[in-house]
Design a protein around this motif. Structure first.
Motif, PDB file in Angstrom:
ATOM      1  N   SER A 104     -32.256 -22.052   9.477  1.00 27.54           N
ATOM      2  CA  SER A 104     -31.103 -22.711  10.107  1.00 27.54           C
ATOM      3  C   SER A 104     -30.192 -23.323   9.041  1.00 27.54           C
ATOM      4  O   SER A 104     -28.962 -23.188   9.111  1.00 27.54           O
ATOM      5  CB  SER A 104     -31.571 -23.792  11.073  1.00 27.54           C
ATOM      6  OG  SER A 104     -32.364 -23.242  12.078  1.00 27.54           O
ATOM      7  N   LEU A 105     -30.808 -23.997   8.077  1.00 25.34           N
ATOM      8  CA  LEU A 105     -30.028 -24.603   6.988  1.00 25.34           C
ATOM      9  C   LEU A 105     -29.307 -23.513   6.182  1.00 25.34           C
ATOM     10  O   LEU A 105     -28.153 -23.676   5.798  1.00 25.34           O
ATOM     11  CB  LEU A 105     -30.938 -25.407   6.056  1.00 25.34           C
ATOM     12  CG  LEU A 105     -31.415 -26.750   6.594  1.00 25.34           C
ATOM     13  CD1 LEU A 105     -32.486 -27.338   5.697  1.00 25.34           C
ATOM     14  CD2 LEU A 105     -30.250 -27.734   6.738  1.00 25.34           C
ATOM     15  N   GLY A 106     -30.015 -22.409   5.963  1.00 25.23           N
ATOM     16  CA  GLY A 106     -29.431 -21.299   5.220  1.00 25.23           C
ATOM     17  C   GLY A 106     -28.229 -20.691   5.936  1.00 25.23           C
ATOM     18  O   GLY A 106     -27.205 -20.415   5.312  1.00 25.23           O
ATOM     19  N   VAL A 107     -28.361 -20.532   7.234  1.00 27.35           N
ATOM     20  CA  VAL A 107     -27.244 -19.970   8.021  1.00 27.35           C
ATOM     21  C   VAL A 107     -26.048 -20.928   7.975  1.00 27.35           C
ATOM     22  O   VAL A 107     -24.889 -20.493   7.847  1.00 27.35           O
ATOM     23  CB  VAL A 107     -27.694 -19.709   9.482  1.00 27.35           C
ATOM     24  CG1 VAL A 107     -26.504 -19.464  10.384  1.00 27.35           C
ATOM     25  CG2 VAL A 107     -28.632 -18.528   9.526  1.00 27.35           C
ATOM     26  N   LEU A 108     -26.340 -22.221   8.036  1.00 23.68           N
ATOM     27  CA  LEU A 108     -25.274 -23.232   7.969  1.00 23.68           C
ATOM     28  C   LEU A 108     -24.524 -23.129   6.638  1.00 23.68           C
ATOM     29  O   LEU A 108     -23.279 -23.120   6.605  1.00 23.68           O
ATOM     30  CB  LEU A 108     -25.888 -24.618   8.119  1.00 23.68           C
ATOM     31  CG  LEU A 108     -24.917 -25.785   8.251  1.00 23.68           C
ATOM     32  CD1 LEU A 108     -24.136 -25.681   9.555  1.00 23.68           C
ATOM     33  CD2 LEU A 108     -25.661 -27.111   8.204  1.00 23.68           C
ATOM     34  N   ILE A 109     -25.292 -23.010   5.550  1.00 19.15           N
ATOM     35  CA  ILE A 109     -24.684 -22.874   4.217  1.00 19.15           C
ATOM     36  C   ILE A 109     -23.854 -21.596   4.148  1.00 19.15           C
ATOM     37  O   ILE A 109     -22.723 -21.597   3.640  1.00 19.15           O
ATOM     38  CB  ILE A 109     -25.774 -22.885   3.121  1.00 19.15           C
ATOM     39  CG1 ILE A 109     -26.427 -24.269   3.041  1.00 19.15           C
ATOM     40  CG2 ILE A 109     -25.201 -22.490   1.771  1.00 19.15           C
ATOM     41  CD1 ILE A 109     -27.707 -24.313   2.237  1.00 19.15           C
ATOM     42  N   ALA A 110     -24.404 -20.499   4.695  1.00 20.37           N
ATOM     43  CA  ALA A 110     -23.696 -19.216   4.679  1.00 20.37           C
ATOM     44  C   ALA A 110     -22.382 -19.316   5.449  1.00 20.37           C
ATOM     45  O   ALA A 110     -21.343 -18.813   5.014  1.00 20.37           O
ATOM     46  CB  ALA A 110     -24.586 -18.118   5.277  1.00 20.37           C
TER      47      ALA A 110
END
Lengths: 150, 74
Positions: A104-110
């Motif tokens: 989830s954090l990764g998708v947010l950063i992306a």
């Protein structure tokens, strides 16, 4: 090392290898100035399929090798109990929870990279990267919970 | 601050039951040996169902296997 920890180790190693392959190809594409959507999508498809196949094959091979080693050590042809009990399920769920948060954090950063003007291809590459990283985080979390007891 | 913990007599009961091994108890309870090790070491509190299965393996009431007591004080 318990059978479950061996399975998680195999999953961790295979995911690390796939992540390494993905990053290497991505960096090569960037250096050659050849980052186009077709090649990136093809690379992503290879990575996803390889991840699934290696996980399944890894689990099967792990079971076979454990049974062979057990038979050699004990001189008995009794199949090793590969039971997934309540503690294994609990730790598996906790590992999934950690993977979910990491992804989830990764998708947010992306998505933030897209918001700040980067092309959608960068967002896609980051999503694939973070999906593999999330898998690794989940496996490491399971190791931690197994060493702690629950 | 007082903190309650689930304690057990599994090790003692194993030795009293014909020196039952952790593997044998694990098979009777339907779990892995590692889970029995974690329970014995106080690192994992079993579910109610598993606690009953362990008590059944020793043919004793559940209260003789597990207790809920004050653990480490802070």
């Amino acid at each position: 090392m318990s059978n479950r920890k061996i399975s998680i180790s195999v999953s961790l190693v295979s995911t690390l290898l796939i992540l390494g392959y993905y990053l290497l190809n991505l960096i090569l594409m960037i250096r050659q100035g050849d980052l186009n959507s077709e090649d990136v999508f093809r690379l992503a498809a290879i990575v996803i399929i390889a991840s699934i196949v290696m996980n399944i094959a890894g689990n099967i091979l792990t079971t076979i090798v454990i049974n062979i080693i057990h038979a050699i050590q004990t001189q008995v042809e009794k199949e090793v109990r590969m039971v997934e009990d309540e503690r294994d399920k609990l730790i598996g769920l906790k590992g999934t929870q950690v993977s979910y948060v990491a992804f989830s954090l990764g998708v947010l950063i992306a998505m933030l990279t897209f918001v700040f003007g980067q092309p959608p291809l960068v967002m896609f590459c980051l999503i694939i990267f973070f999906s593999l990283l999330a898998e690794i985080c989940g496996d490491l979390a399971q190791f931690y919970f197994y060493s702690r007891g629950s | 601050m007082e903190k309650y913990q689930v304690r057990n007599n599994i090790r003692k009961l194993r030795f009293m039951n014909g020196e039952m091994t952790q593997e044998q108890l694990a098979e009777k309870a339907g779990v892995t040996r590692q889970t029995i090790i974690a329970i014995e070491g106080g690192k994992y509190a079993p579910s109610l169902e598993l606690a009953f299965k362990i008590a059944l393996a020793f043919s004793v009431p559940i209260g003789e296997v597990f207790s809920y007591e004050i653990g480490d004080t802070q």
